[in-house]
Design an enzyme around this catalytic site. Sequence first.
Site, short mmCIF file in Angstrom:
data_model
loop_
_atom_site.label_atom_id
_atom_site.label_comp_id
_atom_site.label_asym_id
_atom_site.label_seq_id
_atom_site.Cartn_x
_atom_site.Cartn_y
_atom_site.Cartn_z
N LYS A 140 0.85 -1.19 0.00
CA LYS A 140 0.00 0.00 0.00
C LYS A 140 0.88 1.24 0.00
CE LYS A 140 -2.18 1.68 3.69
NZ LYS A 140 -1.80 3.14 3.65
N GLU A 208 -9.74 7.60 3.33
CA GLU A 208 -9.68 7.92 4.75
C GLU A 208 -10.22 9.32 5.04
OE1 GLU A 208 -6.70 7.92 8.64
OE2 GLU A 208 -5.99 7.12 6.72
#
EC number: 2.1.2.11
Length: 291
Positions: A140, A208
Amino acid sequence: MTQLSAAQTPQPKPADGNRALYGGKINRRITVRDITAAKERGEKWPMLTAYDAMTASVFDESGIPVMLVGDSAGNCHLGYETTVPVTLDEMTMLSAAVVRGTSRALIVGDLPFGSYQEGPVQALRSATRLVKEAGVGAVKLEGGERSHRQIELLVESGIPVMAHIGLTPQSVNSMGYRVQGRGEEAAQQLLRDAKAVQDAGAFAVVLELVPAELAAEVTRTLHIPTVGIGAGPDTDAQVLVWTDMLGLTGGRMPKFVKQYADLRKVMGDAAKAYAEDVVGGTFPADEHSVH
């Protein structure tokens, strides 16, 4: 009759028999292909962070299909104030431990700050370490349009990439901890970032601290899965930091955290009980002794 917007329209849920990731019949290591197929079925799935073999083994036995060895280990495991100081050596060590502690979950290793920002070649070197030395199934990295070239080279080199946009903790010094994507201009930029990482070949993207309505729009727009953290209920998957979710972190939690246990109290009470037994001379008792 009041019409629901696309973001409000209830999405069909797959029957339990169609589950493959959580509560399903996959008894091998889950792959990126399994993750992308879940979106096609409309199957939601959970992801948790993990930083050590023992915790990871518990989550693996519980059926958690994807674990992120996040650079959140900096705050939750290594004692740093932010994720910024975390090194690639530390991420490699932690990722390897999580891989060793699991047999089914897809393990995603985070590329820490300073390990990919110089450009695609540096990103490839760093990601190769996580894949080769730690054994992760994917990596990631943070950033949308600005990370397009890094993602593209990693995918071309055979390394699956989960992207991360919205609030990106590695950029805390410039962005701060605040909701991303509010306002038309910011929302359009987040949409551009989402499309950029998809076009670059990312197999999924973390959203997020993004307004729920915007996260729903991104989820509808993309053909790759979205993973929400503080991004509302309409993303394809959800992720939480395990120490937050199980109440070990302590202090004030972000609004988006649901605490499912109070491990801080459980562990504290157990430690006190042990100490009292030792001081009082009741431990070890005869049944704990060798004769």
